[in-house]
Structures are given as structure tokens and as C-alpha cells.
Scaffold this active site. Structure first.
Site, PDB file in Angstrom:
ATOM      1  N   THR A 369       0.967  -1.128  -0.032  1.00 20.15           N
ATOM      2  CA  THR A 369      -0.064   0.177  -0.077  1.00 20.15           C
ATOM      3  C   THR A 369       0.857   1.256   0.152  1.00 20.15           C
ATOM      4  O   THR A 369       2.005   0.794   0.277  1.00 20.15           O
ATOM      5  CB  THR A 369      -0.978  -0.057   1.207  1.00 20.15           C
ATOM      6  OG1 THR A 369      -1.488  -1.129   0.930  1.00 20.15           O
ATOM      7  CG2 THR A 369      -1.799   1.401   1.457  1.00 20.15           C
ATOM      8  N   THR A 386      -4.308   2.155  -2.329  1.00 23.33           N
ATOM      9  CA  THR A 386      -3.977   0.688  -2.180  1.00 23.33           C
ATOM     10  C   THR A 386      -4.598   0.033  -3.526  1.00 23.33           C
ATOM     11  O   THR A 386      -5.476   0.314  -3.749  1.00 23.33           O
ATOM     12  CB  THR A 386      -4.206  -0.059  -0.798  1.00 23.33           C
ATOM     13  OG1 THR A 386      -3.495  -1.549  -0.829  1.00 23.33           O
ATOM     14  CG2 THR A 386      -5.393  -0.192  -0.576  1.00 23.33           C
ATOM     15  N   ASN A 388      -4.530  -3.376  -2.298  1.00 15.53           N
ATOM     16  CA  ASN A 388      -4.555  -4.287  -1.588  1.00 15.53           C
ATOM     17  C   ASN A 388      -2.999  -5.053  -1.408  1.00 15.53           C
ATOM     18  O   ASN A 388      -2.115  -4.336  -0.995  1.00 15.53           O
ATOM     19  CB  ASN A 388      -5.583  -5.321  -1.496  1.00 15.53           C
ATOM     20  CG  ASN A 388      -5.565  -6.079   0.018  1.00 15.53           C
ATOM     21  OD1 ASN A 388      -5.007  -5.722   0.779  1.00 15.53           O
ATOM     22  ND2 ASN A 388      -6.337  -7.275  -0.211  1.00 15.53           N
ATOM     23  N   SER A 439     -11.010  -1.333   6.184  1.00 13.45           N
ATOM     24  CA  SER A 439      -9.649  -1.314   5.773  1.00 13.45           C
ATOM     25  C   SER A 439      -8.836  -0.778   7.207  1.00 13.45           C
ATOM     26  O   SER A 439      -9.388  -0.693   8.236  1.00 13.45           O
ATOM     27  CB  SER A 439      -9.432  -0.062   5.080  1.00 13.45           C
ATOM     28  OG  SER A 439      -8.130   0.314   4.801  1.00 13.45           O
ATOM     29  N   GLY A 460       0.984  -1.660   5.046  1.00 10.11           N
ATOM     30  CA  GLY A 460       1.384  -2.737   5.884  1.00 10.11           C
ATOM     31  C   GLY A 460       0.271  -3.503   6.682  1.00 10.11           C
ATOM     32  O   GLY A 460       0.294  -4.334   7.703  1.00 10.11           O
TER      33      GLY A 460
HETATM   34  O1  DON Z   1      -7.056  -1.505   3.350  1.00 13.16           O
HETATM   35  C1  DON Z   1      -6.271  -2.154   3.915  1.00 13.16           C
HETATM   36  O2  DON Z   1      -6.316  -2.189   5.162  1.00 13.16           O
HETATM   37  C2  DON Z   1      -5.297  -3.176   2.892  1.00 13.16           C
HETATM   38  N1  DON Z   1      -6.035  -3.476   2.038  1.00 13.16           N
HETATM   39  C3  DON Z   1      -4.237  -2.461   3.191  1.00 13.16           C
HETATM   40  C4  DON Z   1      -3.097  -3.491   2.512  1.00 13.16           C
HETATM   41  C5  DON Z   1      -1.710  -3.048   2.782  1.00 13.16           C
HETATM   42  O3  DON Z   1      -1.508  -2.182   3.477  1.00 13.16           O
HETATM   43  C6  DON Z   1      -0.550  -3.750   2.119  1.00 13.16           C
HETATM   44  N2  DON Z   1       0.369  -3.055   2.253  1.00 13.16           N
HETATM   45  N3  DON Z   1       1.608  -2.961   2.855  1.00 13.16           N
END
Ligand code: DON
Length: 561
Positions: A369, A386, A388, A439, A460
């Protein structure tokens, strides 16, 4: 003469340049995961744009120069403070296609069909980024769409030299892209991995961006791009329809607000759990003297883990899209509620997260993200976006250069079944057509006596919340500078699995021993550099000085003046 040359050289060096990660300025700053994108934002600021103009320009550029998470096929959240002091948020999270339903990822026996919510056309939610960025620009920007989008179009058309990091990252994904010709065409050099230094051009993406620049939201949600997305969906059992696309709308929502030791914290409310959990955990910590415990001490880690454990348990039960589920937000943000949650806290003994088998592994896939922060003239923008997981579903829609997200996996695809980040959910986050998936993104603004103090956020997955939290605690409780607060090792607990994750060197052996004696279990050390524990690109406003930091865990740049 020599002295004159010396003086001349001083003039050509940026006045406040420091290390590549930390930058000082007096007026304006942008920090992001891509130095190309930060430069775009910086140039917009210099050309007279405000922080929203720069954030929108940087976000469009990230779709070109940081394709793993920068996007026009995904979604995000922005928290903005206007120069007059008002704080608002824009939710441009993806929505479930209208035909989506609770059990859409289960087989006839009620078992989760592997990969369907992460690596298929059905994994994609209806993209929100384009509407979100354009709505932001229209409401609070000062420049034209064409002006803020041109740099991204130029980067896609003319190309840019791939860094070693980006070339490697793309190369690693080729295996999972092999069955999608348009993905291979975009991310490989005729089937072979790109090398550092190769010039990477994205003609299809440039065309998609140009359509948006020319026609606004209709250049994406209607017409050629929409038709190509829908055709790809129809060909591959995807669910997004022309009606879903035409009907997408981002939503202005009030920020969630907390007060922590005299600082005002503004975050993203539901459908993100990010702001709510950051504030909830801070509320739980406030009655304790973290500063006296000391950074990294067993007592400080224990306290924070116990607060995190309780807050993430609430996340699983109570948080989801507020347009579909009555989220008890007032309760979750209430200080008395936080105290009641901590009433069984024992400073000497760990509690155990119930119903837990052996700790499930941290997601094997490097998740992606990206977060950008911008400051200028009292205007603060924290924007997290993001697809995802890294490169989303890995599916490029032919002819568009656009990667489809795999955000549907952020729904609770089955009650109590962990998602990619091992967080679970229940009714609050069950799938429904048109609903937004929960999220953890936590774009956050911190003010002191109404004055800008900090802009922060991170990628993250479930660790976004604890990364953001630690930067805030490090600065407010431990009195760290922003670069220390961002750089120092992090740890994370999310209730289930009952594990303390920590970056290598994050817990000293004797600290870990004390925590084990208290009853903590499931320690997981994550190798620094192998697993990237967040990427908190932050800006600290310290009186007349603006300090930007690019999280040193990754590439990118903080640029200001
Ligand atoms: O919205 C969310 O919480 C997740 N889709 C975020 C994904 C994410 O942070 C991946 N990254 N490092």
C-alpha cells in the site's frame, strides 16, 4: 575567484538538503514512496499549487512510478486539514460490485475457495481512486486537472529509468502474472524481467490517464476505459458491471478525533478501522506513564501489546462500512470505554488472546500500500492508497495499463476466517453489494493547540495501525525527532494470532525474556529488509521549520523548500 565559485555552488545546492531520507524546509513538503512522484508533487508546490494539488499530482504519478500500490484501479482515504483549521476526510475506498454477496467466495460445502478473493477477477472491488482524486481536486485544489495530471502522463509516455528495487519487485511478480498476457506485456521486457536502468514506458496507461485528464471522471467510469474493464470482467467471470462503474462515488466523512496528552489526533473513520484503532489505543495508553517506562522497555511493550490486543478484538467485532452496519463509533472512541477495556490490565502479566491455535504465519506475500504526506501554508494532506496486496490481483485490463485491485479480500470472506493480514471479521464486515470492505489504512494528522504538528500514515496491512501509532507515541511520549520516531524498530500485536511481531533488533534478548516471563507468547522476529514493516512517510511541522522524512526502510523521497 575561488570564493566566488564557492558562493555560486552554495546557491545551486538546495538550501535545506540533508540526507536522502530527511529534508528540511520552511514552507512546503511532500514525501512519498517514489522519488519521481515526490518530485512531481514538489514541482506542483513550487509552481504555486496548494497541498491538495500536490497530493493529487503525486498520487497520479505514483500510479505510474510505483505500480505495486500507486493506482487508478484501487482506492484510498485522505485526511485533510484546511488552512482555516477544518479537518475533513474523503473516503474513496472501493465498493463491492452490486452482485456481490456474503458467501461469494465459498464452495458448496461452505469452504473458502482458495485464491478467489485474492487472485482472480472476482477479487476486484469497484475502483475509487479516480473519483476520489478528482473530487479532492475540484473541492480543495487550485489547479486544473490537466495541470496536475500532465506530469503523470509524461512519466508514462516518456518512461523513466527503473531503479534496482522496482526492477526486482516487478521481476518477482512475473510468475503470478504469467497467465495474463496484458500483465506480462506491461511488467516484463518481452517475457524477461526488466533490469535496473531500463527505461520503462507505459503507453496504455498514458492513454487511460489522458482520457481522465480530458474528460474527468467520465474518462474512466464511462467510455473506452469502462468498456474495456467490463469486457475483461465478462470474459473472465468477474463481477464489475458498467452500472457499478458509472455509479461509483467517493464520500466525504467527518474525521474521527481523539485527544492525547494535549495533542489533537484526526484520523480516518469507518470504513477504515485505522483512525478509530489509533485513537482507541492512544486512549488506553493515556493513563500510563509511557515516557517513564522508556522506549523499548519490557513494560512499555507489554502495555502497548495489551492495548493493541483489546483494540483489534473490537475491530473484528464492531468495525465495517457505516453505511451498512451500525458501528458503535462513539463507544469505541470514548475514553471511559478505553479505561473499561483496560480494567483487567495487569502490568506484570500477559493476557491471552482466546480461541487461538498456533500463530498463523505473517502473510508470505510482501504486501503493498502506499502513503504520502503533503504540507503547505497550513494545509495538511495525509493520503493512503492501495490495490491491497502488491500489484493487486496482478491482472492488467488489456488496452488500459490498469491493474485490478484485490480489495475484496479485506471483507470477512467467511466469519472468523483470516484475510491476507490474518485479521478476522464478522457480520460488521460481511460482504454486501455496494458495501465498502473494512480497511486498516490510517492517514493521520496530529495538531497541538490547533497548530499543525505531524502528518503520518503507512502501508502494512493490519500493521498500518501499529506503525502509525508508534510514530505518534515515539514523538509525543518519548520526545523523539520525527526521523528517529519513523526509523526505529517496530513491533505489532493484533489480538489474533496471539503473537508479538517485531522487526529484527526490535526487542533486545533480555526484553524478550522479561516479556516471556510475563506470559507473552508467539514471538515472531521479522528480518529487517526482508519484511518491510510499514513505510511511514511523515512530515513534522516544528514552528517555522517543516521536516519531511521518507521512511528509510524503502526508496522514495521527501522534498521540500
Ligand atoms: O485497506 C487495507 O487495510 C489493506 N487493503 C491494506 C493493504 C496493505 O497495507 C498492504 N501493504 N502493505
Amino acid at each position: 575567484m575561488k570564493f566566488a565559485i564557492f558562493l555560486l555552488s552554495l546557491l545551486t545546492v538546495p538550501l535545506f538538503a540533508a540526507s536522502p531520507d530527511i529534508t528540511f524546509g520552511q514552507q512546503a513538503m511532500v514525501t512519498s514512496r517514489s522519488s519521481h512522484a515526490s518530485k512531481v508533487g514538489h514541482d506542483i508546490l513550487k509552481a504555486g499549487g496548494n497541498a491538495v494539488d500536490a497530493a493529487v499530482a503525486t498520487a497520479f504519478a505514483l500510479a505510474v512510478t510505483y505500480p505495486s500500490a500507486g493506482n487508478i484501479g484501487g482506492g484510498g482515504f485522505a485526511v485533510i486539514r484546511l488552512p482555516g483549521g477544518e479537518v475533513i476526510t474523503l473516503d474513496h475506498r472501493e465498493t463491492a460490485p452490486a452482485s456481490a454477496h456474503r458467501d461469494m467466495y465459498l464452495d458448496a460445502n461452505g469452504q473458502v475457495i482458495k485464491g478467489l478473493s485474492t487472485a482472480s477477477h472476482k477479487a476486484a472491488g469497484v475502483p475509487g481512486s479516480v473519483d476520489g482524486l478528482l473530487v479532492l481536486l475540484e473541492r480543495y485544489g487550485s489547479m486544473s486537472r490537466q495541470q496536475v495530471m500532465q506530469p503523470a502522463i509524461d512519466l508514462a509516455t516518456r518512461g523513466f529509468a527503473l531503479s534496482y528495487d522496482l526492477a526486482q519487485q516487478m521481476g518477482r511478480r512475473l510468475k503470478s502474472m504469467a497467465k495474463y498476457p496484458a500483465s506480462m506485456a506491461k511488467f516484463s521486457d518481452n517475457g524477461k524481467p526488466f533490469k535496473a536502468g531500463d527505461i520503462w514506458r507505459q503507453a496504455d496507461l498514458a492513454r487511460s490517464l489522458q482520457l481522465i485528464s480530458d474528460q474527468g471522471r467520465d474518462g474512466f467510469y464511462k467510455g473506452r476505459t469502462a468498456e474495456l474493464i467490463v469486457r475483461e470482467m465478462q470474459r473472465s467471470k468477474g463481477d464489475i458491471t458498467a452500472k457499478d462503474l458509472a455509479g461509483y462515488q467517493s464520500v466525504w466523512r467527518p474525521a474521527v478525533r481523539g485527544d492525547y496528552r494535549g495533542y489533537e489526533i484526526y484520523g480516518m473513520g469507518p470504513p477504515s478501522s485505522g483512525g478509530t484503532l489509533v485513537i482507541q489505543i492512544l486512549n488506553m495508553l493515556e493513563d500510563f506513564d509511557l515516557a517513564a517506562m522508556g522506549f523499548g522497555s519490557a513494560s512499555a511493550v507489554h502495555l502497548m501489546v495489551e492495548a493493541e490486543r483489546r483494540a483489534y478484538a473490537d475491530r473484528a467485532e464492531h468495525l465495517g462500512d457505516p453505511d451498512f452496519y451500525a458501528v458503535p463509533l462513539k463507544m469505541l472512541l470514548n475514553k471511559k470505554y478505553a479505561q473499561s477495556r483496560m480494567s483487567d490490565y495487569d502490568p506484570a502479566t500477559a493476557s491471552l488472546s482466546k480461541d487461538i491455535g498456533a500463530g498463523a504465519p505473517w502473510p508470505p506475500e510482501s504486501p503493498e500500500t502506499t502513503h504520502l504526506s503533503v504540507f503547505k501554508g497550513g494545509m495538511m494532506v495525509a493520503l493512503t492508497t492501495t490495490l491491497n496486496s502488491g500489484y493487486g490481483s496482478k491482472i492488467v485490463v488489456p488496452g488500459t495499463g490498469i491493474l485490478l485491485n484485490n480489495e475484496m479480500n479485506d471483507f470477512s470472506i467467511k466469519e472468523n476466517v483470516p484475510n491476507l493480514y490474518n485479521v478476522i471479521g464478522r457480520k460488521a464486515n460481511a460482504i454486501r453489494g455496494g458495501k465498502r470492505m473494512l480497511s486498516s489504512m490510517a492517514p493521520t494528522l496530529v495538531l497541538r493547540a490547533g497548530k499543525p504538528f505531524l502528518i503520518v500514515g503507512s502501508p502494512g496491512g493490519s500493521g498500518i495501525i501499529t506503525t502509525t501509532l508508534q510514530v505518534i507515541v515515539n514523538m509525543i511520549d518519548h520526545g523523539m525527532s520525527v526521523d528517529e520516531a519513523v526509523s526505529l524498530s517496530r513491533f505489532h500485536h493484533q489480538w489474533q494470532p496471539d503473537s508479538i511481531y517485531y522487526e529484527k533488533h526490535g526487542l533486545s534478548p533480555d526484553t524478550r525474556l522479561i516479556l516471556e516471563k510475563m506470559g507473552h507468547i508467539g514471538f515472531r522476529e521479522l528480518d529487517y529488509g526482508l519484511f518491510l514493516f510499514g513505510d511511514a512517510n511523515a512530515i513534522h511541522i516544528q514552528g517555522e521549520t517543516v521536516i519531511g522524512i521518507k521512511d528509510p526502510r524503502n526508496e522514495g523521497a521527501a522534498l521540500g523548500y
